[in-house]
Design a protein around this motif. Structure first.
Motif, PDB file in Angstrom:
ATOM      1  N   ASP A 258      10.298 -50.013  22.921  1.00 32.59           N
ATOM      2  CA  ASP A 258       9.104 -50.474  23.630  1.00 32.59           C
ATOM      3  C   ASP A 258       8.942 -49.666  24.918  1.00 32.59           C
ATOM      4  O   ASP A 258       9.841 -49.666  25.760  1.00 32.59           O
ATOM      5  CB  ASP A 258       9.258 -51.960  23.935  1.00 32.59           C
ATOM      6  N   PRO A 259       7.819 -48.977  25.123  1.00 36.77           N
ATOM      7  CA  PRO A 259       7.661 -48.148  26.331  1.00 36.77           C
ATOM      8  C   PRO A 259       7.656 -48.958  27.621  1.00 36.77           C
ATOM      9  O   PRO A 259       8.075 -48.449  28.661  1.00 36.77           O
ATOM     10  CB  PRO A 259       6.324 -47.439  26.106  1.00 36.77           C
ATOM     11  N   VAL A 260       7.184 -50.215  27.575  1.00 33.56           N
ATOM     12  CA  VAL A 260       7.179 -51.030  28.790  1.00 33.56           C
ATOM     13  C   VAL A 260       8.611 -51.353  29.205  1.00 33.56           C
ATOM     14  O   VAL A 260       8.993 -51.201  30.371  1.00 33.56           O
ATOM     15  CB  VAL A 260       6.360 -52.320  28.576  1.00 33.56           C
ATOM     16  N   ARG A 261       9.413 -51.794  28.246  1.00 37.74           N
ATOM     17  CA  ARG A 261      10.818 -52.078  28.569  1.00 37.74           C
ATOM     18  C   ARG A 261      11.557 -50.815  28.999  1.00 37.74           C
ATOM     19  O   ARG A 261      12.416 -50.849  29.876  1.00 37.74           O
ATOM     20  CB  ARG A 261      11.517 -52.707  27.358  1.00 37.74           C
ATOM     21  N   THR A 262      11.233 -49.697  28.361  1.00 36.96           N
ATOM     22  CA  THR A 262      11.887 -48.439  28.727  1.00 36.96           C
ATOM     23  C   THR A 262      11.577 -48.070  30.172  1.00 36.96           C
ATOM     24  O   THR A 262      12.464 -47.667  30.934  1.00 36.96           O
ATOM     25  CB  THR A 262      11.442 -47.319  27.774  1.00 36.96           C
ATOM     26  N   GLY A 263      10.317 -48.198  30.577  1.00 36.55           N
ATOM     27  CA  GLY A 263       9.948 -47.910  31.959  1.00 36.55           C
ATOM     28  C   GLY A 263      10.629 -48.843  32.944  1.00 36.55           C
ATOM     29  O   GLY A 263      11.087 -48.416  34.007  1.00 36.55           O
ATOM     30  N   ARG A 264      10.702 -50.122  32.597  1.00 35.37           N
ATOM     31  CA  ARG A 264      11.370 -51.076  33.481  1.00 35.37           C
ATOM     32  C   ARG A 264      12.850 -50.752  33.621  1.00 35.37           C
ATOM     33  O   ARG A 264      13.426 -50.870  34.712  1.00 35.37           O
ATOM     34  CB  ARG A 264      11.191 -52.488  32.929  1.00 35.37           C
ATOM     35  N   SER A 265      13.479 -50.336  32.520  1.00 32.98           N
ATOM     36  CA  SER A 265      14.886 -49.954  32.591  1.00 32.98           C
ATOM     37  C   SER A 265      15.085 -48.759  33.508  1.00 32.98           C
ATOM     38  O   SER A 265      16.081 -48.681  34.242  1.00 32.98           O
ATOM     39  CB  SER A 265      15.407 -49.633  31.186  1.00 32.98           C
ATOM     40  N   ALA A 266      14.140 -47.813  33.486  1.00 34.72           N
ATOM     41  CA  ALA A 266      14.241 -46.659  34.380  1.00 34.72           C
ATOM     42  C   ALA A 266      14.246 -47.091  35.838  1.00 34.72           C
ATOM     43  O   ALA A 266      14.988 -46.555  36.667  1.00 34.72           O
ATOM     44  CB  ALA A 266      13.081 -45.696  34.112  1.00 34.72           C
ATOM     45  N   VAL A 267      13.420 -48.079  36.176  1.00 38.20           N
ATOM     46  CA  VAL A 267      13.402 -48.596  37.550  1.00 38.20           C
ATOM     47  C   VAL A 267      14.745 -49.239  37.892  1.00 38.20           C
ATOM     48  O   VAL A 267      15.297 -49.019  38.982  1.00 38.20           O
ATOM     49  CB  VAL A 267      12.262 -49.605  37.734  1.00 38.20           C
ATOM     50  N   LEU A 268      15.290 -50.023  36.969  1.00 38.66           N
ATOM     51  CA  LEU A 268      16.586 -50.660  37.214  1.00 38.66           C
ATOM     52  C   LEU A 268      17.670 -49.618  37.464  1.00 38.66           C
ATOM     53  O   LEU A 268      18.546 -49.813  38.313  1.00 38.66           O
ATOM     54  CB  LEU A 268      16.975 -51.537  36.020  1.00 38.66           C
ATOM     55  N   ARG A 269      17.608 -48.495  36.742  1.00 36.37           N
ATOM     56  CA  ARG A 269      18.607 -47.437  36.941  1.00 36.37           C
ATOM     57  C   ARG A 269      18.529 -46.879  38.356  1.00 36.37           C
ATOM     58  O   ARG A 269      19.559 -46.678  39.009  1.00 36.37           O
ATOM     59  CB  ARG A 269      18.373 -46.310  35.924  1.00 36.37           C
ATOM     60  N   ILE A 270      17.325 -46.628  38.838  1.00 38.06           N
ATOM     61  CA  ILE A 270      17.174 -46.032  40.168  1.00 38.06           C
ATOM     62  C   ILE A 270      17.619 -47.022  41.243  1.00 38.06           C
ATOM     63  O   ILE A 270      18.295 -46.641  42.215  1.00 38.06           O
ATOM     64  CB  ILE A 270      15.721 -45.575  40.377  1.00 38.06           C
ATOM     65  N   VAL A 271      17.277 -48.287  41.085  1.00 39.26           N
ATOM     66  CA  VAL A 271      17.701 -49.295  42.063  1.00 39.26           C
ATOM     67  C   VAL A 271      19.220 -49.456  42.020  1.00 39.26           C
ATOM     68  O   VAL A 271      19.880 -49.600  43.057  1.00 39.26           O
ATOM     69  CB  VAL A 271      16.991 -50.636  41.811  1.00 39.26           C
ATOM     70  N   THR A 272      19.809 -49.425  40.821  1.00 37.73           N
ATOM     71  CA  THR A 272      21.266 -49.529  40.710  1.00 37.73           C
ATOM     72  C   THR A 272      21.949 -48.358  41.402  1.00 37.73           C
ATOM     73  O   THR A 272      22.968 -48.530  42.087  1.00 37.73           O
ATOM     74  CB  THR A 272      21.681 -49.588  39.226  1.00 37.73           C
ATOM     75  N   HIS A 273      21.405 -47.159  41.224  1.00 35.48           N
ATOM     76  CA  HIS A 273      21.971 -46.001  41.913  1.00 35.48           C
ATOM     77  C   HIS A 273      21.899 -46.181  43.425  1.00 35.48           C
ATOM     78  O   HIS A 273      22.861 -45.892  44.151  1.00 35.48           O
ATOM     79  CB  HIS A 273      21.228 -44.741  41.498  1.00 35.48           C
ATOM     80  N   MET A 274      20.767 -46.680  43.890  1.00 34.51           N
ATOM     81  CA  MET A 274      20.584 -46.899  45.327  1.00 34.51           C
ATOM     82  C   MET A 274      21.600 -47.904  45.859  1.00 34.51           C
ATOM     83  O   MET A 274      22.255 -47.659  46.888  1.00 34.51           O
ATOM     84  CB  MET A 274      19.151 -47.391  45.571  1.00 34.51           C
ATOM     85  N   GLN A 275      21.763 -49.021  45.168  1.00 34.51           N
ATOM     86  CA  GLN A 275      22.676 -50.036  45.691  1.00 34.51           C
ATOM     87  C   GLN A 275      24.134 -49.610  45.523  1.00 34.51           C
ATOM     88  O   GLN A 275      24.974 -49.945  46.354  1.00 34.51           O
ATOM     89  CB  GLN A 275      22.393 -51.405  45.056  1.00 34.51           C
ATOM     90  N   ASP A 276      24.455 -48.858  44.455  1.00 30.22           N
ATOM     91  CA  ASP A 276      25.815 -48.338  44.318  1.00 30.22           C
ATOM     92  C   ASP A 276      26.137 -47.383  45.459  1.00 30.22           C
ATOM     93  O   ASP A 276      27.253 -47.387  46.013  1.00 30.22           O
ATOM     94  CB  ASP A 276      25.980 -47.611  42.985  1.00 30.22           C
ATOM     95  N   PHE A 277      25.178 -46.546  45.829  1.00 27.48           N
ATOM     96  CA  PHE A 277      25.398 -45.611  46.936  1.00 27.48           C
ATOM     97  C   PHE A 277      25.712 -46.387  48.216  1.00 27.48           C
ATOM     98  O   PHE A 277      26.665 -46.069  48.933  1.00 27.48           O
ATOM     99  CB  PHE A 277      24.159 -44.737  47.137  1.00 27.48           C
ATOM    100  N   ALA A 278      24.901 -47.409  48.511  1.00 31.00           N
ATOM    101  CA  ALA A 278      25.114 -48.175  49.737  1.00 31.00           C
ATOM    102  C   ALA A 278      26.440 -48.929  49.711  1.00 31.00           C
ATOM    103  O   ALA A 278      27.123 -49.043  50.737  1.00 31.00           O
ATOM    104  CB  ALA A 278      23.961 -49.157  49.942  1.00 31.00           C
ATOM    105  N   THR A 279      26.820 -49.420  48.528  1.00 27.88           N
ATOM    106  CA  THR A 279      28.053 -50.207  48.419  1.00 27.88           C
ATOM    107  C   THR A 279      29.295 -49.342  48.504  1.00 27.88           C
ATOM    108  O   THR A 279      30.260 -49.682  49.193  1.00 27.88           O
ATOM    109  CB  THR A 279      28.057 -50.992  47.095  1.00 27.88           C
ATOM    110  N   TYR A 280      29.283 -48.194  47.817  1.00 34.39           N
ATOM    111  CA  TYR A 280      30.509 -47.412  47.672  1.00 34.39           C
ATOM    112  C   TYR A 280      30.570 -46.168  48.556  1.00 34.39           C
ATOM    113  O   TYR A 280      31.609 -45.518  48.626  1.00 34.39           O
ATOM    114  CB  TYR A 280      30.689 -47.022  46.201  1.00 34.39           C
TER     115      TYR A 280
END
Length: 311
Positions: A258-280
């Motif tokens: 599903d392209p909508v779910r795929t796009g939403r997952s892409a956003v989650l990846r970028i936010v996860t990278h951002m929060q991992d950077f701040a945490t670690y």
């Protein structure tokens, strides 16, 4: 291979964060060994309890190897044909480097499709939960800290709740009752990334380092994870257009997601990278730019990650 034997090999690269450390060795047979171990802030050794569920990739060499690791020295050891990840190759401006990454992404897509054909949970198999990256994202969203407070001030509570809803849709959390199994789903890589994708140095097949983050979820999660990295890299540095690499991945994977779910997952990846950077790694004022960028992505549901609505 044992930990003392690894110490006697040439180390070609070493890097990491408080979450994970990576070392790349030249193997005696001419190949390469990638060892991933826990960082200083990790909770314990790395394991891959669900590795036996991973199917053999399609024959013919067009699909990447889903490398199943050996547990060595508290970490996971992978045998591959290259010394550098796709992420590193994208920083290389020599002719052919980008084409090499496109081929590696296409091969990874074919293997991910085979992986996603496995339904879980399986009778007698290991219990699979949420990918650890999404668990860290949920913990961050429900916790505190400077990044969360600054993001909440810019985003508003509504955007944060949307992220949590998307995470639940892509990989439902296990029930609150102890021992409750996760919702039925598909086997997902859990951390399909450019850093885990290793093109061959010359001969051989691309490899996708697989094992630690295997989980239950929807196929769109893995696709979005890779597409989100490409979107973030295109935003952070030239060339600004990553659509050629996005299409290489999606075309090779084929129809279905599903392209909508795929796009939403892409956003989650970028936010996860951002929060991992701040945490670690700690707070950096450059994260302010990421907060503004991710607000745009949340509003558009990551549509720029899926060229022309393809999937």
């Amino acid at each position: 291979m044992t930990a003392p034997e690894l110490l006697g090999l040439d180390v070609l690269a070493e890097y990491g964060t408080g979450l994970q450390t990576t070392r790349v060795f030249r193997a005696p047979d001419g190949g390469f060994l990638w060892w991933q171990g826990p960082g200083a802030q990790a909770g314990g050794p790395l394991t891959a309890p669900a590795a036996a569920l991973v199917p053999r990739p399609p024959d013919g060499g067009a699909a990447a190897l889903l490398t199943l690791p050996e547990e060595v020295g508290g970490g996971l050891l992978h045998r591959v044909a290259g010394p550098a990840s796709a992420a590193a190759w994208l920083r290389d401006f020599r002719p052919g480097a980008r084409t090499l990454v496109a081929h590696a992404l296409a091969s990874a897509a074919r293997s991910l499709r085979a992986l996603h054909a496995v339904r879980v949970p399986r009778p007698g198999g290991p219990a699979l939960g949420t990918p650890p990256g999404l668990t860290r994202l949920r913990d961050w969203a429900r916790g505190d800290g400077e990044l969360r407070e600054r993001a909440l001030a810019h985003w508003g509570a509504g955007r944060l709740e949307r992220l949590l809803d998307w995470a639940d849709d892509l990989s439902p959390e296990p029930g609150a009752t102890p021992g409750t199994e996760p919702a039925a789903g598909f086997l997902v890589h859990g951390w399909a990334s450019l850093g885990a994708l290793v093109p061959p140095a010359s001969r051989g097949r691309s490899a996708l380092l697989t094992g630690e983050d295997l989980a239950a979820g929807r196929p769109e999660l893995d696709l979005g994870w890779l597409l989100g990295e490409l979107v973030e890299l295109a935003w952070a540095r030239p060339p600004r257009d990553a659509s050629d690499l996005q299409r290489a991945l999606l075309d090779a994977y084929g129809p279905g997601p599903d392209p909508v779910r795929t796009g939403r997952s892409a956003v989650l990846r970028i936010v996860t990278h951002m929060q991992d950077f701040a945490t670690y790694r700690g707070w950096d004022d450059e994260l302010l730019g990421h907060i503004a960028f991710t607000a745009e992505l949340i509003d558009e549901e990551g549509r720029r990650a899926v060229p022309q609505g393809e999937s």
